[in-house]
Every structure is written in structure tokens, then in C-alpha cells.
Design a protein around this motif. Structure first.
Motif, short mmCIF file in Angstrom:
data_model
loop_
_atom_site.label_atom_id
_atom_site.label_comp_id
_atom_site.label_asym_id
_atom_site.label_seq_id
_atom_site.Cartn_x
_atom_site.Cartn_y
_atom_site.Cartn_z
N PHE A 23 -4.46 1.09 -12.23
CA PHE A 23 -3.60 0.40 -11.27
C PHE A 23 -3.76 0.95 -9.85
CE2 PHE A 23 -1.07 -0.64 -15.16
CZ PHE A 23 -1.20 -2.02 -15.06
N GLY A 24 -4.26 2.17 -9.73
CA GLY A 24 -4.41 2.77 -8.41
C GLY A 24 -5.82 2.56 -7.89
N ARG A 25 -6.71 3.46 -8.25
CA ARG A 25 -8.07 3.45 -7.73
C ARG A 25 -8.80 2.12 -7.99
NH1 ARG A 25 -12.36 7.51 -6.95
NH2 ARG A 25 -10.83 9.17 -7.20
N GLY B 20 0.81 -1.21 0.00
CA GLY B 20 0.00 0.00 0.00
C GLY B 20 0.85 1.26 0.00
N MET B 21 1.90 1.26 0.79
CA MET B 21 2.76 2.44 0.88
C MET B 21 3.44 2.71 -0.46
SD MET B 21 5.98 3.11 3.46
CE MET B 21 7.35 2.47 2.50
N GLU B 22 3.99 1.67 -1.04
CA GLU B 22 4.71 1.86 -2.30
C GLU B 22 3.77 2.28 -3.43
OE1 GLU B 22 7.93 -1.40 -0.66
OE2 GLU B 22 6.55 -1.98 -2.28
N ALA B 23 2.56 1.70 -3.42
CA ALA B 23 1.60 2.05 -4.48
C ALA B 23 1.21 3.52 -4.39
CB ALA B 23 0.35 1.18 -4.39
N ASN B 24 1.32 4.10 -3.20
CA ASN B 24 1.00 5.51 -3.05
C ASN B 24 2.20 6.41 -3.34
OD1 ASN B 24 -1.86 6.22 -2.03
ND2 ASN B 24 -1.36 4.29 -1.04
N LEU B 25 3.37 6.03 -2.83
CA LEU B 25 4.52 6.93 -2.97
C LEU B 25 5.11 6.95 -4.38
CD1 LEU B 25 6.45 6.30 0.40
CD2 LEU B 25 4.83 8.13 -0.16
#
Lengths: 552, 552
Positions: free
Chosen positions: A513-515, A495-500
Motif C-alpha cells: 500500500f505504500g511503496r 500523500g501526507m496521510e499515507a505517510n503519517l
């Protein structure tokens, strides 16, 4: 470990697809072998697909670019009567572990994106010619094509029945492409996505779900006409012959996977894998003709194919490896020379294809759910396109100064023109633009250093690496980092990497790939879908799902 | 049902905050009452917060706009020694159900966004003055401020320890604001977000985590100076006195909630709620002076406050209500007249505040995880700002032609200038632009109809409603729709709606509610966080979480 999944295939081995070539037009028939599932326990009825079907499709899309550059239009059709494609196989999904579901969706998403990339990067256009029911993942395949034709008869329809039927989302781009690519009005999209039986005929066209609706009797002729018309209008340059994507050289053993230019060393106890890329063995070819002659043996193409396979192998076959480290060894000047040849010949079809492949490959790295580390050691060759891996990494470490007993050339990072636009991320920015979001002056300062092999202090000052460490600190700092990182919750890391990783603007691709993916993953974890009474689990039993009706 | 949560409060009842006014500067002290938790079973130690603390904060932010328009700078401080804020209370989170966690995060996100909206919409700027540890949700409060000052001493630091400590994400905007607002380099953000102890002093400023680092001895003076400086530079017009946000008139009974202008009728068996908005009782005031005199009684402000409370009530206290329908009854011309007064006086502070409140309220509707339906019946007043509710809805139904025994004026939809820019969604587009994504000509065609009460056929032709139905079909079609919708998996609905509602561009705000929230919700469902051996559950027991190490 369950059965190892192999991402390498070739046309002689296809079980589910066939391609008929007709000059600039290729007819791609989906004709899934019911008994050809990659796992046991389900039949691939009604042209439904599993990972094995998609691995073949990904191979086809890739070979279409390299082996068949003469193709300007690909027409996707069904090889079955009365059904186009029923989507991802529900029994397979119902039986798969959460991690496999998520990885499966990611890979199929990458392949769908590959349809769009083919037109955008090379002018190879995908048409979808739908006769029969086209549902769920089947319609998502159609959505990835840039022109959709639908037969107007009583059995032909498009549908996204996931929500009403299975209590999951159309997660292979479906919801996003309906609103953002097809621009279907959001309330009509709501109606469409909650209607099990889908939409037929004129309404499908009026709502924007397809581009053309054609009477059954005229359908084949119309599809052929449209294909010829698109081929004639295509601006894709004529190329007579492609190159052959020959089998990879590779071997698996307990220590990892070994390719000709890529070595994957696995440390199971430490839950890490180290991918070491070798620099070129010799000088770059002088001309693109020589590159064509080398074909799949050309350094940057061979390296890309091997790295691509290694990444997919780690994703699917090594779920407990939480950290992937990129190392390299070789002559950075030679890497630069190989890339420069492509950059300076970017009107040549093969140069364009190899550069575009790196773009897609680096995007695959970006969405790989493992902690990615760049390790710039002495003797390494992180130059140009290889330096992108450092910018794709979550963090990077670089050797500073002399290390006792280490006679390799000092660690350097070298930027090329390629780092400033050739390999954009899914968000549309270069990795350096994303890195220096809101500080374009830092991107410009980096551009001024193109071609200079930057040693640790300079690379640090330019913001290209996270930490520079000398001989005294290197080993301890890295040991502590690896131990600590490996101890964290893998879910929190994902989760962290997908956001940063994806600061800045979003595109249809990053939204998928996100939402979309994140919501789908959440739903895949919810009892209403995957619990014993969930709709996905109960599918085919004649019983509907039983739901906890509390809204979250 | 668990204890009902009430979103209404007022300064006399605050337990956790105090505000000291100093002309254009307000000093906001967070001083959480350990024993004042909204639920049982935890103590709010170290200025940690729960929903009750945040309800007070949201009230403060709202009153600062309406009751204290003279305030140009709000300085957020801690009322405790040695700690700024330890973030959301972990025991509370550990004990809360999944649905409460998600709703809690959504509400706190909306409040944080309210800090930024205060500056953007009204020039009311939030400064954060950090002395002591500022961790997790505490630092997310700081991130929502537009200027962060940090004391340079051994105990003052900023940290996002969620990932290493709790195996969840900094989900109240933390990860997104670090990269997208503070523009912290993504690899440094990775280091920061995986470092339990956080970052202090100069490094915090160098990495962009704070704006200023000031020696402890000079801190108070510097904060005061900075506040005065920002107040002096502010372009916010001087306003002498605000209006009073008087208590709402409301009553709860088995049939629902009843306000003066808003009625919420709950049908538990059908899992639906119908919110009926009343039009104005009389003519619009002639001047803004009259509006000021009416204060919280002014139609559009009263309606907004009641609707806001109703939405929050449904979110938290009625989890099984899956569908919310918006109805209205009244004179559309009077609604238009009230809105027109504000639109034509938008340099007046109160007109601006009321319009901006509707913007925030409509955004709250957009991110409400219930199926939203617009029902345009005869006698309704969906005009201007009220018509936005139809465009926020997932779909809408409109009465066409005469209905037997129904003598009300025919159903109409009326657009105002307000629909074309006053109430943008989180994605930065108007709801009409989002609705007609990629078809600006349809937006322009709609603009040409401003002021016309459009009956069903015209509203349908303009694309403003989903279905128009006559007397013969109305009842059956709606019954079938409601029954079907209520039978679907609530999780699939949540995911579908979260994807379809936000077509087009993404902003920091949509990224927080989309990407970040969806990943956080996924993690909240994973055993590594919330299972019996998960890190969130084990927090405070002295035992670390035990993790399934497979990466997803």
C-alpha cells in the motif's frame, strides 16, 4: 456522478465465479462473463477482470469465512479452456479515470490480502491450480494464494507483462510478493518482470515463481491430492455449519446512506461525511450459542458489515468528500460487553471470525484516502473496538465538561483488552503502539486504564485524543478546522496521510500500500502510460506506446 | 541540454556556507547568497536553497569526515538575522522540470542522511541551533540533525507548511522523520504538518519537534555549552589531522567522462552508459600510515570519489541514458589486497572513513533510477567491494569459457569479508542478504567461498550472477537485452526497480526513498500542485491554488 457502484452481492447474483463445495474443500472457478463488465465499452475477454468481478470475489472470500467455516482448503481454478486469467482488463483500465484506477487497485489489493488473512486468521488455505496462461493480475491472484501449482505444457505460464507491455507496474502486490513472499532473487525478478511472455515449466519452479510443476496428464489428480492432503493436515477446528450473511438493511437518499446501526450524513458543500455508529440496542448475549442464533444480526457483526459497506461507498461513489468524521451514540458499557463476549470466547470459531473481520475492516479504514476525524461527543460510545476508530483517525476532538442544553452522558473513551492486540494495523503494531511509537510506557499506562470510562481530561492526559474542547470553543474550533481542511489540495492530503499513518515497521502489506501503490499511482499519472500515445492507452491498437525517454 | 551541473566544489568557492572551526566543534553557518542561484530566474531569499546550495553542503559534510576528523560536534546555524532557513526555493521548484525536482529531492535526501551517517559511522554529531523561522526544507535540515535547539521568541518557530501552502509534501524526509525519528504522535504530526505558521516555544518541545527550547537571551551560551558537553562526552577517537580531498582528475568530451580510474562511455543512440573501473596500478600499501600519506590518491578513495561524481553526473546531466553498465578491468587480487588493508585496520580513522564512504556511495547507486547492469568480462576485477556493484545491479552477465581472440584472464567474481556486513543497504541488510532473502544458507555458502576467484559456473551456482554466457551467445544476448531494455517506458523501469531492489525490511531511510518519495513524485505530477492553477505554480502571485477536489 457516474453509475453508483454497489459492493453488496450474493451467490445467486454471481456472473463470474462459481463455487463447488466438497466438504472441507471448495473449488472456486473463475469463469468471467465477457459481457458482464461493470461499465460499458469493453469485453471481459480471456478471464480478465474489472471491479465487478472483484466485488464478487471479495464476497466469496468473506462468505467462505462466515458461511462455510467447514472449508479448510479453497482451490482456485479457471473455468475456461487454455487460459487461467489475463489479469485486469486493459480496456477498462485505459478508459478509467485516474481516481478509479487507484481505488480499483486498492480494493483488489484488499481482496488479495484477504486470501492470506483467511489462512493466517482461520486456517483456510488458498491453493492456485494454474492451467493455461496466467498473466499480470492473474498471476497476482496466484501470488496471493499460499500454494501455486502449474501445469507443465506449452500454453501454461506465469507472467507479469505489465512493464514491457503496458508501461505500468504489476500493482496489485505483484512486485512485492515476488520478492518478499515468494523470495524470488531480485535479478531473476527483474528478468521475470520484464519478460512479456513469462516463464513456464521447470524454470518457473526453479525461480520460485510456483511451488509445483506437474505434467498436464497428472495435473487434476495432483491438485486434488494436494487439496486433500492440506485439508487433512489443517489445524482448523471442525465446524459443522456457518451463519448466513443476510442482505444489509440500507437506503440511499440525498442526505446520505442509512443503515440499521450506521448513518452516513453527507454535507456536499462542506465536502464532509459524518458516520454515526449506534451502540447496541440491548444487553449482550450470554453465550456464543446465542450469537450464532443471532447470526448476521449480532451487533458487532452487523455494525462491521454496515460500516464496511459505507466506507467502500464513500471511496468509490463520493470522490469529492474529503473528510470523514466518526461519531457514535450509545452506551459504552454495552459495547464493551459485546466485545468482551467475543474476547472471552476466542476459541469459538464465530467469535474469532467477527474479531478478525474487525481487524480487516479497521485496516480498510487505515488505507482510506480521506481525512479521518474522530469526534467524541457527549452520549457517545467509543469503547473497545469502536475506540480503534479514534486511533485510526488522523486527529480527534473530544467534548470537555458540560455543554449548554446537552443532557447526554459526558463524552468518554473506554479501552478494552481488544485495543492491545486484537486489531493490529498492517504494520503489525496495534494502533496504540503506532501512536506511541518509541514510548512503550505510554502503551502500558493506557493498558492500566482498561475498562475505565475516561472523560476528556483523562483521555487527553493518556494521549488518546488530539484536542479536548469545552462548550465555548467546540463549535468555532471545529468549524475552522473543517473549513480549512476542506480547502487543502486533496492530493497533498492523500500523500501526507499515507505517510503519517504508518509510522514504525513496514510489512509486505504496508509495502504494497505504500511503496508499490505510490509508484504505481505516479506511473498512472505519467504520459508514457496514460497519455494519448502511452502504452496503456494504445494497447490493442497494434501500435506500441511512444515514450519520453527521460529517466526520472 | 541545459547547463551542466557540476558536483565538484571546494571551500574556496563556497557562496552560501561558511565553517568556523573551534577544535572539536565546527560552527556551520548557512548564509545563502540571494544572487547565487544555480539557475536563472529566482532569488534565494530568506536562506532558501537550490541544488547549488546543497552541493556545497554535501561537500562540507564530506570534507568534515575526511579533512576534519578532529571535529566531534557540528553546530548548524543561520548566518542571517531573524530567519533560520525558508526551505527549498519555491520559485526554483515551480520552474523546474519534473525530473529535476525528483533528482533534486533525492540528492538533498542523501545529504540529510549524511548528517545521520556522520554520527552513526564516525561519531560526528550534528546539532541544529534555530533562531528565526525554520520552515519546510529548513526544518527538514534540522530534523536530520540529532539534537535540535530552538530559541523561545516570537519569530522563532519550526514549520512544515508544504501541504497547506504549496500542495506538496515535505519530501526531504520531513514527514518520515517527524513520525519515525522524532516519534511525534501521528495526530499531532497531522496538526503540525497542516499548520502553515508552524509551532513555537514550549509546544514545539512538548510535541517532540525540538529537543530544547531556550530563552533568546541565554540561547548562544546554551548552544555553546551543549556543543562542548557533547564533544566532551563523544566517544569519537582523537585524530590530529585529516587528509586533503584534492580536486578530481577528469575530462568531458563527446564520448563521455574520463577520470583517472573511472571511465564513462556514453552511447547516446543506445541510451546506455558503460562505467569501467580500473583496478589498482600496483600493490596495496603495507600500513595505514602509507594510506594517510597517499591521501586522496589512495586507490579505493580515489575510485570512490570518481565513481560518486560519475553517478551524480549521469543522474543530472544525462537524463536520456536509461541503462548504466558496470565493467571493470584489473587484477582482482590487488583489489582484495587494498580492501583487506582497510578491513584489517578498521579501528584506524581513515580506514573507517573510506569503508563508510563506500557504504554511502553504494547506497547512492542503489537509489539511482537507471537500469543497472553488471558485466563481468574477462580481465575484470569484481572483487570484494567492487563485487557489491554486481549485487546492486538489476541483473548481471558473466563471460563463460574462452572467447576467441581474448587473452585476458578468465572472468571471476571474488567475495571478501567486506561483502558480509561492511556495506549494508538502506534496508539494513547486506546486498547478499537481500539477494538471498529468506535463504540464509545461501549467504553462508557464499561466505565459505571468500577469497576464491569464482569463474562463471561457480559464480552461477553460488547465485552471484544472473546469466553466464559463452562466446557463442554473449554478443547476441546482450545486444537483444540492451535494445529491449532501452525500448521500455523509463517510468515503468523506475517504478519496477524501486520495488525490486529493496526486498525485505524497511528502515526510516528506505521509507524516505520509497513511500515518501513515491508519493511526492506522484504529487509533483498532479495539476493541483504543478498545473497552471496549482499551488506550487501560483506561489508568490498572491493567488491561491485552485484544486480539483476529487480525492484519489
Amino acid at each position: 456522478m457516474s453509475k453508483m457502484i454497489d459492493f453488496q452481492t450474493d451467490p445467486a447474483r454471481y456472473r463470474h465465479w462459481r463455487v463447488e463445495h466438497d466438504g472441507p474443500i471448495a473449488n472456486l472457478y473463475m469463469d468471467v462473463d465477457e459481457d458482464g463488465g461493470i461499465f460499458e465499452g469493453y469485453k471481459l475477454k480471456l478471464n480478465s477482470y474489472d471491479l465487478g468481478v472483484d466485488i464478487e470475489l471479495a464476497d466469496i472470500v468473506q462468505r467462505m469465512r462466515f458461511e462455510h467455516p467447514e472449508v479448510k482448503v479453497v482451490v482456485m481454478r479457471s473455468g475456461k479452456e487454455r487460459v487461467f486469467c489475463a489479469g485486469a482488463n486493459i480496456r477498462m483500465l485505459g478508459g478509467a479515470e485516474h481516481g478509479h484506477k487507484v481505488n480499483f487497485c486498492k480494493f483488489t489489493n484488499e481482496t488479495r490480502n484477504g486470501y492470506e488473512a483467511a489462512e493466517e486468521e482461520s486456517g483456510q488455505k488458498y491453493i492456485c491450480a494454474i492451467r493455461g496462461a496466467c498473466a499480470g493480475g492473474g498471476y497476482e491472484l496466484a501470488l496471493a494464494c499460499n500454494h501455486i501449482m502449474l501445469t507443465d505444457d506449452s500454453t501454461s505460464s506465469v507472467a507479469l507483462p505489465e512493464v514491457p507491455l503496458l508501461a505500468v507496474l504489476p500493482g496489485t502486490g505483484g512486485l512485492t510478493r515476488v520478492t518478499d513472499k515468494r523470495r524470488v532473487r531480485r535479478d531473476l525478478a527483474d528478468v521475470f518482470s520484464s519478460t512479456e511472455e513469462g516463464v513456464r515449466g521447470k524454470r518457473a519452479r526453479d525461480w520460485g515463481l510456483v511451488d509445483e510443476v506437474i505434467p498436464n496428464s497428472k495435473f487434476d489428480t495432483a491438485v486434488e491430492e494436494r487439496a486433500r492432503e492440506f485439508a487433512a493436515r489443517s489445524t482448523k477446528p471442525d465446524v459443522e455449519a456457518g451463519i448466513k450473511l443476510t442482505p444489509l438493511e440500507r437506503s440511499f437518499d440525498v442526505s446520505g446512506v442509512h443503515y440499521s446501526l450506521v448513518d452516513v450524513a453527507i454535507d456536499r458543500a462542506g465536502r464532509t461525511a459524518t458516520i454515526t455508529l449506534s451502540g447496541p440496542a440491548g444487553e449482550a448475549p450470554a453465550t456464543m450459542e446465542e450469537v450464532v442464533a443471532q447470526g448476521a444480526g449480532f451487533y458487532l457483526l452487523r455494525l462491521a458489515r454496515e460500516l464496511d459497506d459505507a466506507i467502500l461507498h464513500l471511496r468509490f461513489n463520493e470522490p469529492e468528500i474529503g473528510i470523514v468524521t466518526f461519531c457514535s451514540q450509545g452506551d459504552p458499557a454495552q459495547v464493551m460487553a459485546h466485545e468482551a463476549l467475543l474476547l472471552s470466547n476466542d476459541t469459538h470459531w464465530l467469535a474469532r471470525e467477527i474479531l478478525a473481520y474487525w481487524k480487516r475492516l479497521l485496516k480498510r479504514v487505515d488505507v482510506t484516502s480521506r481525512s479521518l476525524v474522530g469526534r467524541v461527543e457527549h452520549g457517545s460510545c467509543f469503547a473497545g473496538v469502536l475506540a480503534e476508530l479514534l486511533f485510526a483517525a488522523d486527529r480527534s476532538y473530544m467534548m470537555e465538561g458540560e455543554f449548554e442544553g446537552d443532557n447526554r452522558p459526558p463524552a468518554t473513551v473506554t479501552l478494552s483488552a481488544g485495543n492491545f492486540g486484537r486489531y493490529p494495523m498492517g504494520n503489525g503494531l496495534t494502533r496504540l503502539e503506532t501512536r506511541f511509537l518509541g514510548a512503550p510506557e505510554k502503551v502500558e499506562a493506557a493498558r492500566a486504564r482498561i475498562g475505565e470510562p475516561l472523560e476528556a481530561e483523562d483521555a487527553d492526559a493518556a494521549g488518546l485524543v488530539t484536542f479536548i474542547l469545552d462548550d465555548i470553543d467546540w463549535e468555532d474550533e471545529l468549524r475552522i478546522f473543517y473549513e480549512e481542511r476542506a480547502s487543502f489540495s486533496p492530493d497533498a492530503m492523500t500523500g501526507m496521510e499515507a505517510n503519517l499513518r504508518f509510522a514504525g515497521p513496514e510489512t509486505m502489506e504496508t509495502r504494497i500500500f505504500g511503496r508499490l501503490t505510490a509508484w504505481q499511482n505516479w506511473i498512472f499519472n505519467r504520459p508514457n502510460a496514460t497519455g494519448p500515445k502511452g502504452a496503456l492507452q494504445r494497447y490493442g491498437t497494434g501500435q506500441r506506446g511512444e515514450f519520453d525517454m527521460r529517466r526520472v
